[in-house]
Write a protein that holds these residues in place. Structure first.
Motif, short mmCIF file in Angstrom:
data_model
loop_
_atom_site.label_atom_id
_atom_site.label_comp_id
_atom_site.label_asym_id
_atom_site.label_seq_id
_atom_site.Cartn_x
_atom_site.Cartn_y
_atom_site.Cartn_z
N SER A 6 0.83 -1.20 0.00
CA SER A 6 0.00 0.00 0.00
C SER A 6 0.87 1.25 0.00
CB SER A 6 -0.93 0.01 1.21
OG SER A 6 -1.78 -1.12 1.23
N PHE A 7 1.93 1.23 0.80
CA PHE A 7 2.84 2.36 0.85
C PHE A 7 3.51 2.56 -0.50
CE2 PHE A 7 7.21 3.94 1.49
CZ PHE A 7 6.92 5.20 1.96
N ARG A 8 3.96 1.47 -1.10
CA ARG A 8 4.61 1.57 -2.41
C ARG A 8 3.68 2.19 -3.44
NH1 ARG A 8 6.92 -3.88 -4.92
NH2 ARG A 8 4.71 -4.31 -5.24
N ASP A 9 2.44 1.74 -3.46
CA ASP A 9 1.45 2.30 -4.40
C ASP A 9 1.21 3.78 -4.14
OD1 ASP A 9 1.22 -0.21 -5.52
OD2 ASP A 9 -0.67 -0.70 -4.52
N ALA A 10 1.17 4.16 -2.86
CA ALA A 10 0.93 5.56 -2.50
C ALA A 10 2.10 6.43 -2.95
CB ALA A 10 0.72 5.69 -0.99
N GLY A 18 0.27 12.90 -7.79
CA GLY A 18 -0.85 12.86 -6.85
C GLY A 18 -0.48 13.44 -5.51
N SER A 19 -1.42 13.34 -4.58
CA SER A 19 -1.20 13.84 -3.23
C SER A 19 -0.24 12.92 -2.47
CB SER A 19 -2.53 13.91 -2.48
OG SER A 19 -2.32 14.14 -1.10
N GLY A 20 0.56 13.52 -1.61
CA GLY A 20 1.46 12.73 -0.77
C GLY A 20 0.89 12.40 0.59
N ASP A 21 -0.37 12.78 0.82
CA ASP A 21 -0.95 12.60 2.16
C ASP A 21 -0.95 11.14 2.60
OD1 ASP A 21 -1.36 15.31 2.19
OD2 ASP A 21 -3.52 15.20 1.83
N LEU A 22 -1.39 10.24 1.71
CA LEU A 22 -1.46 8.83 2.09
C LEU A 22 -0.07 8.25 2.33
CD1 LEU A 22 -3.11 6.30 2.60
CD2 LEU A 22 -3.09 5.84 0.13
N ALA A 23 0.89 8.63 1.51
CA ALA A 23 2.26 8.13 1.71
C ALA A 23 2.79 8.58 3.07
CB ALA A 23 3.16 8.63 0.58
N GLU A 25 1.02 9.33 5.73
CA GLU A 25 0.27 8.61 6.76
C GLU A 25 0.77 7.19 6.94
OE1 GLU A 25 -4.30 6.98 7.49
OE2 GLU A 25 -3.95 8.60 6.05
N LEU A 26 0.98 6.49 5.81
CA LEU A 26 1.42 5.09 5.88
C LEU A 26 2.86 4.99 6.36
CD1 LEU A 26 -0.16 3.69 2.59
CD2 LEU A 26 -0.90 3.25 4.93
N LEU A 29 2.48 5.12 10.02
CA LEU A 29 1.69 4.03 10.55
C LEU A 29 2.43 2.70 10.52
CD1 LEU A 29 -1.12 3.06 11.57
CD2 LEU A 29 -1.78 2.77 9.17
N LEU A 30 3.19 2.43 9.47
CA LEU A 30 3.77 1.08 9.30
C LEU A 30 4.86 0.75 10.34
CD1 LEU A 30 3.67 0.83 5.40
CD2 LEU A 30 2.36 -0.51 7.06
N PRO A 31 5.85 1.49 10.67
CA PRO A 31 6.42 2.64 9.98
C PRO A 31 7.40 2.18 8.91
CG PRO A 31 7.64 2.25 11.98
CD PRO A 31 6.58 1.17 11.92
N VAL A 32 7.84 3.10 8.05
CA VAL A 32 8.82 2.80 7.00
C VAL A 32 10.12 3.51 7.35
CG1 VAL A 32 9.30 2.87 4.54
CG2 VAL A 32 6.92 2.74 5.33
N GLN A 33 11.23 2.78 7.22
CA GLN A 33 12.53 3.35 7.57
C GLN A 33 13.45 3.54 6.37
OE1 GLN A 33 14.20 0.86 10.62
NE2 GLN A 33 12.54 1.27 12.07
#
Length: 204
Positions: A6-10, A18-23, A25-26, A29-33
């Motif tokens: 989901s993060f990759r798609d965002a 597109g908007s970076g809001d979802l990226a 947020e994810l 949330l995940l978190p991504v390092q």
């Protein structure tokens, strides 16, 4: 349910305008390092297969493996994921002819050049590591020997080396490079993993 896909798609949507809001947020949330920036899906297949071969799950390690749709897009991904964006640890893998795109993107972000360069391209590295005979055998096992023979009979292939012929064959049909990215990596003994791939996995 949020996951690394989901993060990759965002991120890909964000990089496309597109908007970076979802990226954002994810990423929290995940978190991504960290993120591995790759030219396309065949490179993703190879890197993920290599990680699995070493017993690693990059997504579980909070690292996103991203296909960018070509090396020319690397600056927009570094802008979004680097120090001026999500501030992830970035690395990548590219072909020799695309080195300049990566170098400029890392320099623009003020980052050390922590990316790795294939001699020619990833397929070339894998074919040299395995050898022409072994790659041909893998192609036979995958049911593609007849298409390979037809391809090799074409006049345009007669002046090329066996390694060049195999490299070209892998790119002649949609999806073939993706499929063989995993097949060739899965066949590699650890001691014969090409240096750019081994160095990438060591860095992540």
């Amino acid at each position: 349910m949020a996951d690394m896909r989901s993060f990759r798609d965002a991120v890909m949507d964000w990089a496309a305008g597109g908007s970076g809001d979802l990226a954002h947020e994810l990423a929290t949330l995940l978190p991504v390092q960290g993120a591995v920036l790759l030219e396309g899906p065949s490179d993703v297949a190879a890197v993920e297969a290599l990680a699995e071969g070493y017993g690693r799950d990059l997504a579980a390690e909070a690292v996103c493996v991203l296909p960018m749709g070509g090396a020319m897009n690397v600056t927009r991904f570094v802008d979004r994921l680097g120090p001026d964006g999500l501030d992830l640890q970035l690395t990548g893998l590219c072909d020799e002819r695309e080195r300049g795109y990566y170098a400029r993107a890392w320099a623009r972000a003020g980052l050390p050049p922590h990316f790795f360069v294939c001699d020619a391209d990833l397929e070339d590295e894998l074919i040299r590591a395995l050898g022409v005979e072994r790659v041909t055998e893998l192609i036979r096992q995958q049911g593609d020997l007849r298409p390979l023979q037809i391809f090799l009979s074409q006049p345009a292939q007669r002046g090329r080396s066996p390694q060049q012929q195999l490299r070209r064959f892998l790119g002649t049909k949609k999806g073939r490079k993706i499929h063989y990215g995993r097949v060739l990596v899965d066949a590699l003994p650890h001691e014969r993993v090409p240096a750019p791939l081994a160095d990438l996995l060591d860095f992540v």
